[in-house]
Scaffold this motif. Structure first.
Motif, PDB file in Angstrom:
ATOM      1  N   HIS A 235      30.478  45.072  29.142  1.00  0.00           N
ATOM      2  CA  HIS A 235      30.665  44.662  30.528  1.00  0.00           C
ATOM      3  C   HIS A 235      31.582  43.452  30.572  1.00  0.00           C
ATOM      4  N   PRO A 236      32.396  43.303  31.593  1.00  0.00           N
ATOM      5  CA  PRO A 236      32.548  44.263  32.716  1.00  0.00           C
ATOM      6  C   PRO A 236      33.723  45.201  32.432  1.00  0.00           C
ATOM      7  N   LEU A 237      33.454  46.418  31.999  1.00  0.00           N
ATOM      8  CA  LEU A 237      34.496  47.392  31.680  1.00  0.00           C
ATOM      9  C   LEU A 237      34.840  48.185  32.935  1.00  0.00           C
ATOM     10  N   PRO A 238      36.088  48.112  33.393  1.00  0.00           N
ATOM     11  CA  PRO A 238      36.444  48.807  34.645  1.00  0.00           C
ATOM     12  C   PRO A 238      36.563  50.316  34.405  1.00  0.00           C
ATOM     13  N   GLU A 239      36.456  51.065  35.486  1.00  0.00           N
ATOM     14  CA  GLU A 239      36.685  52.502  35.418  1.00  0.00           C
ATOM     15  C   GLU A 239      38.145  52.839  35.646  1.00  0.00           C
ATOM     16  N   ASN A 240      38.837  52.035  36.497  1.00  0.00           N
ATOM     17  CA  ASN A 240      40.243  52.276  36.801  1.00  0.00           C
ATOM     18  C   ASN A 240      41.014  50.989  36.571  1.00  0.00           C
ATOM     19  N   THR A 241      42.207  51.118  36.039  1.00  0.00           N
ATOM     20  CA  THR A 241      43.033  49.940  35.808  1.00  0.00           C
ATOM     21  C   THR A 241      44.491  50.381  35.734  1.00  0.00           C
ATOM     22  N   TYR A 242      45.378  49.395  35.436  1.00  0.00           N
ATOM     23  CA  TYR A 242      46.804  49.666  35.369  1.00  0.00           C
ATOM     24  C   TYR A 242      47.317  49.347  33.968  1.00  0.00           C
ATOM     25  N   VAL A 243      48.436  49.978  33.635  1.00  0.00           N
ATOM     26  CA  VAL A 243      49.028  49.780  32.309  1.00  0.00           C
ATOM     27  C   VAL A 243      49.327  48.299  32.100  1.00  0.00           C
TER      28      VAL A 243
ATOM     29  N   THR B 249      12.094  49.899   6.880  1.00  0.00           N
ATOM     30  CA  THR B 249      11.244  50.395   7.974  1.00  0.00           C
ATOM     31  C   THR B 249      10.868  51.847   7.789  1.00  0.00           C
ATOM     32  N   SER B 250      11.807  52.670   7.348  1.00  0.00           N
ATOM     33  CA  SER B 250      11.571  54.107   7.211  1.00  0.00           C
ATOM     34  C   SER B 250      12.058  54.559   5.857  1.00  0.00           C
ATOM     35  N   SER B 251      11.295  55.492   5.262  1.00  0.00           N
ATOM     36  CA  SER B 251      11.696  56.060   3.978  1.00  0.00           C
ATOM     37  C   SER B 251      12.684  57.192   4.155  1.00  0.00           C
ATOM     38  N   ILE B 252      12.833  57.681   5.380  1.00  0.00           N
ATOM     39  CA  ILE B 252      13.740  58.801   5.632  1.00  0.00           C
ATOM     40  C   ILE B 252      15.083  58.299   6.136  1.00  0.00           C
ATOM     41  N   MET B 253      15.078  57.335   7.056  1.00  0.00           N
ATOM     42  CA  MET B 253      16.313  56.790   7.616  1.00  0.00           C
ATOM     43  C   MET B 253      16.470  55.345   7.174  1.00  0.00           C
ATOM     44  N   LYS B 254      17.593  55.066   6.505  1.00  0.00           N
ATOM     45  CA  LYS B 254      17.897  53.704   6.090  1.00  0.00           C
ATOM     46  C   LYS B 254      18.858  53.017   7.059  1.00  0.00           C
ATOM     47  N   TYR B 255      19.564  53.792   7.826  1.00  0.00           N
ATOM     48  CA  TYR B 255      20.539  53.248   8.758  1.00  0.00           C
ATOM     49  C   TYR B 255      20.579  54.135   9.997  1.00  0.00           C
ATOM     50  N   ARG B 256      21.179  53.598  11.068  1.00  0.00           N
ATOM     51  CA  ARG B 256      21.413  54.366  12.288  1.00  0.00           C
ATOM     52  C   ARG B 256      22.779  53.967  12.855  1.00  0.00           C
ATOM     53  N   THR B 257      23.276  54.801  13.726  1.00  0.00           N
ATOM     54  CA  THR B 257      24.544  54.496  14.400  1.00  0.00           C
ATOM     55  C   THR B 257      24.334  54.606  15.899  1.00  0.00           C
ATOM     56  N   LEU B 258      24.973  53.679  16.609  1.00  0.00           N
ATOM     57  CA  LEU B 258      24.947  53.698  18.072  1.00  0.00           C
ATOM     58  C   LEU B 258      26.310  54.179  18.558  1.00  0.00           C
ATOM     59  N   ARG B 259      26.301  55.264  19.294  1.00  0.00           N
ATOM     60  CA  ARG B 259      27.535  55.854  19.794  1.00  0.00           C
ATOM     61  C   ARG B 259      27.705  55.490  21.269  1.00  0.00           C
ATOM     62  N   MET B 260      28.840  54.886  21.555  1.00  0.00           N
ATOM     63  CA  MET B 260      29.138  54.458  22.918  1.00  0.00           C
ATOM     64  C   MET B 260      30.434  55.135  23.356  1.00  0.00           C
ATOM     65  N   HIS B 261      30.466  55.531  24.616  1.00  0.00           N
ATOM     66  CA  HIS B 261      31.642  56.230  25.125  1.00  0.00           C
ATOM     67  C   HIS B 261      31.891  55.820  26.570  1.00  0.00           C
ATOM     68  N   TYR B 262      33.176  55.560  26.857  1.00  0.00           N
ATOM     69  CA  TYR B 262      33.572  55.173  28.210  1.00  0.00           C
ATOM     70  C   TYR B 262      34.869  55.908  28.555  1.00  0.00           C
ATOM     71  N   ASN B 263      34.974  56.298  29.803  1.00  0.00           N
ATOM     72  CA  ASN B 263      36.181  56.942  30.309  1.00  0.00           C
ATOM     73  C   ASN B 263      36.953  55.937  31.157  1.00  0.00           C
ATOM     74  N   LEU B 264      38.207  55.781  30.830  1.00  0.00           N
ATOM     75  CA  LEU B 264      39.056  54.798  31.500  1.00  0.00           C
ATOM     76  C   LEU B 264      40.258  55.526  32.098  1.00  0.00           C
ATOM     77  N   LYS B 265      40.475  55.329  33.373  1.00  0.00           N
ATOM     78  CA  LYS B 265      41.628  55.927  34.042  1.00  0.00           C
ATOM     79  C   LYS B 265      42.682  54.845  34.227  1.00  0.00           C
ATOM     80  N   VAL B 266      43.827  55.047  33.587  1.00  0.00           N
ATOM     81  CA  VAL B 266      44.899  54.045  33.592  1.00  0.00           C
ATOM     82  C   VAL B 266      46.045  54.569  34.438  1.00  0.00           C
ATOM     83  N   PHE B 267      46.450  53.767  35.432  1.00  0.00           N
ATOM     84  CA  PHE B 267      47.554  54.142  36.314  1.00  0.00           C
ATOM     85  C   PHE B 267      48.823  53.412  35.874  1.00  0.00           C
TER      86      PHE B 267
END
Length: 1291
Positions: free
Chosen positions: A800-808, A919-937
């Motif tokens: 934040h604050p990531l805009p949805e629309n912006t200019y080149v 913490t866990s014997s099965i999972m030693k690590y995790r990944t957080l996936r983030m995605h944003y769509n940006l419209k550039v005019f």
């Protein structure tokens, strides 16, 4: 060909066209018989059919034949009359109603399928009551006055031994007043065979009295015509017979009523013997004798040529008589009636040849007499005779069609006869496998009565089914027509039966409207009968009727809900069609080591995430192994292919619901159906959960209790679907405890009345389940099965604050915030971004800085103090400091920089890697996936053009073109910076003269010109690589206000970092390339265009132009220096002018330069001002020209730095020559400059262009650069620059 006698029609003829016996009995006889629940005729009827009577018969010929099958028809004298039409119809209605009641139990079973009929015979396919109905329909025409096979052949007089004066009783029974009217009116012959029977009831008294009466009878009526029958011989009370002989003949008997209960086996045998003796010794011989007598009479009066001529003469003139349905009245004694009796008697005794000859004989007479009913009757019998003879099928069908058409011509009086004729005709066609033609006849005999038509249409439908090949559509269509007629007559059960049979026809077809019609009416009719469960089943088939009109859709849904309401319960339906579930769009989103910050991140292709993870996930001990292989070692072998999920983390399922109707519907309680087991060996339903295995048992009930102790939590969604609307619903199931969780399907409630279930089929899910890495071969059943492990830490991320629309060019300061809801910390964080050109990870000290003030240049900043980002990058992976950890109560905030590099729809994907320790014997690590769509005019289009300056060495003329591509925003150009310390930018004109307005309005274009100088003060050792951030040179372009006087430092992060990315994207990377310049233009969006309020962040835009080339075609540059204006007295002598040419080598190799001057007239010039202007207009060249006039510098917009050719048209003789060396050759070391002296002699005043020289250069190879020595040296030619010399006459 089937033997006609054994065909259905043949058997019917042998049963229905048989001798009739008239029965006259006293009341005491009936009383004795009623003890058995039977009348006298009913008691004898089962014993009147003989399958092996074996009686010799001799009719008209001398050759006897043996009769094997024979049957008598017994009728009371009161019943020998033409049936009343209304009574007959009521009787037929009872037959149909009773048949419907008998088939009522089958209505709850599954309807028959078309495929089942292929292996079944006709008798198994047709309803059993059809044959009985047809017989009853034929019997409605009994005792017709134009036919003789219903005339009584004999009379059976029966008196009880209890009657007083039994002899007188016999005499009184045959009284004329008691005989049928047909006998008294002369239609039937009253002189028939009489047989006397004395009936004795053994329960009343011993048989001695009866024996005495029998003796008296024989003495009175003859010994051969009298018999004694003793009944009710059972001494042990009522007898229950295993076989009910009277069931086919006693229709009104109750199931609890025991017929013939006082008749024992002796009574059976005695009755049988009496009836057989009556047939073989009395009736058959009597009929033989009658046939012989009648045949003699007919032969004497009608046969022979003479008799035929006489008959035709006698009937002459009758052709002109009017048509009459019945014609003249024929008594039994007329010759026509005698011939008909002879033919019918012969038919009943199987002498078909004799019968046919007499039918032919009488047919002509009836036709001449225009007695059409009698004529049609004879034609009908002729057709049956042909059929039984099995000689000519064509003749048989012709006679039947002729009779059929004749009956119809009569009108209503012949309608019933036409029906009977049609039934017999149909029997012939069926015997010949002509089912299609038989169906046509059924259709023709439908008539106006709807109930009669219903039965005929139904029988016609089966004819189409039995055709070869089967005509299924006509079969179904006629069943529907039949059902409609049944319903009109309130025969609802028959209507259901026919419609149910039609269902199998239309199930696999595209005939949607008739399919809906069938199911809808079946549902209504079942509801009318109170069978609501089955009614709902059929109504469900028409709910999703998108092809129907809006009115019909409302009708179907309203009736369906009304039926459900009448049941008083909630129906549970598997695969409820409303709404429609798009199983192909089903997606299952779960989090194992991969977690998602938003739904948008879960919809990104797995291949993108996989490419981002490659450099982040630590390799395991085995090569190319991944977490799934490690997972399979710790999981039970049976479920090692199951998916992994974490307790407390929701599994999301996207299901698409579509309303196919034109009306809105309401859906409530939409939730998943799941099952949970504590261990892999126990996949059983838990009593506290909504667990149903619909795939194996569709009859189980689903319950959702919402118990807090349930092993999982289900979400519920309510929604309303408008006409044709499609809604994607996300449902969740959150496991609470460890174990095995399986998603079975989805449930919902339609209009709060019907619960629908849908079982997910795994083969649709293979391509839709979001999995991270490719597994070994999966069985489809495991795709929705999850192994639930205990709770582990999970990061939540926001930018934040990531805009949805912006200019080149928009540059913004953002913050990445990571939260950990678990008590266990996470550490060893890494970040990787899919588009580093747009998003850059900042330094920790940039978190709370003020933007854009943080980028402003400080006055006392040293060049060495460049604030570049610390090198935490390893192959685009940003490593957080090792001491950074995300704790439960303290979120981690880290600065990010956003710059919109290019226009378009940009998908930014960010992945955060973190470890969780033990913490866990099965999972030693995790990944957080983030995605944003940006419209550039688009914003500003910036382009640069560089040309060597012809009047200065190591200086270039720079042109910057700017175009505002926005439609509504204005920009303010702030500064132009060059990247690096080698080049310095200078303004050619004051800013105010270039920028006439402080704003660049939408669509406006602007061109600015600058001087670009090479800073020679820097040595080659001081020059910094172009890949590193440099201080650069800046030119402020904004208006002269104190607010905008500050310049921005392009060497600071993030401008320097984004510029490095731009260099990689805008062109090939060249280490130490000094022939290219990078520029950064910084602009602002005017505050008047910011509509979001004061809280909107400052807008700063940076536009990067990389690899702007300085190198021209030639590696050399030169400058001619000398006087521009000279005053000379040409009267004294010519004028000598000394010039200097400075030649510079910008290449890294030695260059050989050869200077050649030319004195040709085409290259020299002396002209007036007009001539000079003409010369300019005729030039075909481009370049920058330094022409000092009145001490002003004028700059054109030409681009190219060299001259290709030049042509000046001056017709005068050359007034100057090059007086120095005409050819000079020099060698220039790399990066060096030399001076060459030049001289000209001028002979007359004027303005002269001294550009008539050429520089030929050769680039010599160097010896210290490896393979470069193998290359051929390059070379070229350069035309001289314009140099204007003004020579004036001295005064």
């Amino acid at each position: 060909m089937v033997d006609p006698a054994n065909s259905p029609l043949g058997k019917m003829l042998l049963e229905e066209i048989t001798p009739v016996v008239m029965v006259l009995c006293t009341p005491n006889v009936e009383e004795a018989c009623l003890k058995n629940g039977l009348s006298f005729v009913q008691m004898l009827t089962p014993f009147c059919n003989f399958n092996n009577i074996d009686v010799p018969v001799r009719t008209s010929s001398d050759h006897p034949y043996r009769l094997q099958k024979f049957k008598l028809r017994l009728f009371y004298a009161s019943d020998i009359r033409q049936p009343n039409l209304e009574v007959a119809k009521e009787r037929l209605k009872q037959v149909i109603t009773q048949a419907g009641e008998e088939d009522f139990s089958e209505l709850s079973l599954d309807p028959p399928q078309i495929g089942d009929f292929a292996s079944r015979s006709e008798s198994e396919i047709l309803p059993s009551w059809f044959q009985f109905f047809n017989k009853e329909l034929i019997r409605t025409l009994s005792f017709s006055d134009h036919e003789a096979f219903d005339h009584p052949v004999a009379c059976l007089l029966v008196v009880s031994s209890k009657d007083e004066e039994p002899i007188n009783k016999f005499v009184d029974l045959f009284n004329t007043n008691k005989l049928p009217s047909l006998l008294n009116d002369g239609v039937m012959d009253p002189k028939i065979l009489k047989h006397y029977l004395l009936l004795h009831d053994n329960q009343d008294e011993p048989s001695e009295k009866a024996t005495k009466i029998l003796t008296e009878m024989r003495s009175t009526f003859g010994p051969n015509d009298c018999q004694l029958l003793c009944i009710n011989s059972s001494q042990d009370g009522p007898i229950e017979h295993q076989e009910n002989l009277w069931a086919p003949f006693k229709f009104d008997a109750l199931p609890s009523q025991h017929l013939g209960c006082f008749l024992n086996i002796d009574d059976f045998n005695e009755i049988k013997n009496i009836m057989q003796e009556l047939s073989s010794k009395h009736i058959i011989p009597y009929m033989e004798q009658k046939i012989r007598v009648l045949n003699q009479q007919v032969s004497a009066t009608r046969k022979g040529f003479r008799n035929q001529i006489k008959n035709l003469w006698w009937r002459k003139g009758k052709e002109d008589a009017l048509d009459s349905p019945s014609g003249p009245m024929y008594t039994f004694s007329s010759i026509e009636s005698q011939i008909r009796i002879l033919g019918d008697y012969a038919f009943m005794l199987r002498d078909y040849e004799l019968a046919l000859s007499n039918y032919r004989l009488i047919s002509t007479d009836y036709k001449i007499d225009k007695v059409w009913k009698r004529y049609a009757g004879v034609q009908e019998m002729m057709g049956l005779t042909y059929f039984m003879l099995d000689q000519s099928r064509k003749e048989a069908e012709y006679c039947m069609e002729n009779a059929f058409n004749t009956y119809f011509k009569i009108g209503s009086a012949g309608q019933q006869n036409a029906t009977r004729c049609g039934l017999w005709w149909i029997g012939m066609l069926k015997t010949g496998e002509q089912h299609k033609e038989a169906a046509t006849v059924y259709f023709r005999i439908c008539g106006e009565d709807p109930l009669h038509s219903a039965v005929m249409l139904e029988q016609a439908s089966y004819c189409y089914l039995l055709s070869k090949p089967a005509m299924l559509h006509k079969y179904g269509f006629h069943l529907v027509l039949s059902g409609d007629h049944y319903k009109k007559c309130d025969q609802v059960k028959h209507a259901i039966r026919t419609y149910r049979s039609a269902v199998s026809v239309y199930t696999e077809t595209t005939w949607s409207h008739i399919k809906d019609h069938v199911h809808f009416h079946i549902g209504q009719w079942y509801a009318f009968l109170g069978m609501y469960d089955i009614a709902v089943t059929h109504m469900l088939e028409v709910l999703a009727c998108s092809h129907q009109s809006k009115t019909n859709q409302e009708l179907f849904l309203r009736d369906f809900l009304q039926i459900v309401q009448k049941t008083g319960k909630t129906f549970e339906v598997l695969k409820l069609q409303l709404p429609v579930i798009n199983i192909s769009s089903l997606k299952v989103i779960f989090e194992d080591q991969r977690t998602y910050a938003s739904p948008a991140a879960a919809n990104v292709k797995e291949s993108l995430w996989h490419s981002l993870e490659e450099d982040m996930i630590p390799s395991l001990t085995t090569s190319r192994s991944n977490w799934l292989e490690l997972q399979s070692k710790v999981m039970p072998k049976k479920y090692k292919e199951s998916n992994i999920c974490v307790a407390g983390e929701a599994i999301k399922v996207d299901v698409e619901f579509r309303n196919p109707l034109q009306i809105s519907i309401s859906i409530s309680g939409v939730s998943l159906i799941c099952e949970h087991s504590a261990s892999p060996d126990e996949m059983k339903s838990d009593a506290s959960s909504s667990i149903i295995d619909l795939q194996h048992d569709e009859n189980k009930k689903l319950t959702t209790t919402g118990d807090v102790n349930s092993p999982f939590i289900l979400s519920e969604v309510d929604l309303a679907l408008a006409s044709g609307e499609t809604i994607l619903v996300q449902l969740t199931v959150t496991p609470r405890v460890e174990g095995i969780l399986k998603i079975v399907g989805v449930r919902w409630k339609l209009s709060s009345s019907v619960v629908g279930f849908y079982n997910f089929e795994s083969n649709f899910l293979k391509k839709n389940i979001l999995k991270g890495r490719r597994k070994s071969q999966h069985s489809p059943i495991n795709e929705l099965k999850f192994m639930v492990i205990k709770s582990i830490p999970k990061l939540e991320g926001f930018i934040h604050p990531l805009p949805e629309n912006t200019y080149v060019g928009d540059l913004r300061h953002l913050v990445l915030e990571l939260k950990n809801q678990s008590k266990d910390p996470v550490q060893n964080l890494k970040v990787k971004i899919s588009h580093p050109r747009f998003l850059d990870v900042g330094n920790q000290d940039e978190l709370n800085i003020e933007f854009p003030a943080c980028l402003e240049k400080k006055i006392n900043v040293e060049k060495s103090g460049v604030h570049a980002k610390t090198n935490n990058m390893s192959q685009d992976v940003f490593l957080f400091p090792e001491d950074i950890a995300v704790l439960e109560e303290t979120p981690l905030r880290w600065p990010l920089w956003l710059r919109a590099a290019v226009p378009g729809d940009i998908s930014l994907s960010i992945i955060v890697y973190y470890e969780m320790g033990e913490t866990s014997s099965i999972m030693k690590y995790r990944t957080l996936r983030m995605h944003y769509n940006l419209k550039v005019f688009p914003s500003l289009d910036v382009s640069f053009q560089i040309s060597p300056c012809p009047s200065r060495l190591q200086e270039f003329l720079l042109r910057m073109d700017i175009v505002n591509r926005t439609s509504s925003n204005s920009f303010q150009v702030h500064q132009l910076s060059s990247v690096g310390q080698q080049w310095k930018i200078l303004l050619l004109q004051p800013v105010d003269s270039v920028l006439t307005s402080p704003s660049l309005f939408p669509g406006q274009a602007l061109s600015c010109f600058f001087m670009l100088k090479d800073c020679k003060s820097l040595t080659s050792e001081d020059r910094i690589s172009s890949s590193s951030p440099l201080l650069g040179s800046d030119v402020r372009l904004g208006p002269q206000t104190s607010e905008d006087e500050t310049l921005f430092d392009v060497s600071r992060s993030p401008l320097a970092d984004f510029h490095s990315c731009e260099r990689l994207h805008q062109g090939p990377y060249q280490q130490g390339n000094q022939h290219a310049v990078d520029f950064i233009l910084i602009s602002r969006l005017l505050k008047d265009n910011i509509h979001s309020g004061a809280s909107d962040p400052p807008h700063l835009f940076s536009h990067h132009a990389c690899h702007c080339s300085l190198a021209s075609i030639s590696p050399i540059s030169w400058l001619v220096d000398g006087p521009r204006t000279i005053h000379h007295d040409f009267a004294a002598s010519f004028c000598e002018v000394n010039l200097r040419m400075s030649i510079s080598n910008s290449a890294d190799a030695v260059v050989s330069v050869h200077v050649n001057t030319s004195d040709s007239s085409s290259s020299s010039g002396q002209s007036s001002d007009a001539a000079v202007a003409a010369a300019h207009s005729s030039e075909d060249q481009a370049g920058w020209h330094d022409i000092p006039v009145a001490n002003d510098i004028k700059i054109t917009s030409d681009v190219l730095a060299t001259r290709v050719g030049k042509s000046m048209s001056i017709e005068s003789v050359s007034h100057f020559i090059w007086s120095g060396s005409s050819s000079t050759k020099v060698l220039l070391e790399p990066k060096s400059t030399v001076e060459v002296p030049l001289q000209i002699c001028v002979f007359a005043p004027g303005i002269y262009d001294l550009s008539n020289y050429v520089l030929n250069w050769n680039l010599l190879p160097t010896t210290d650069q490896g393979n470069l020595g193998e290359e051929k040296p390059s070379s070229g030619e350069c035309q001289g620059y314009p140099y204007y010399l003004t020579v004036l006459q001295a005064t």
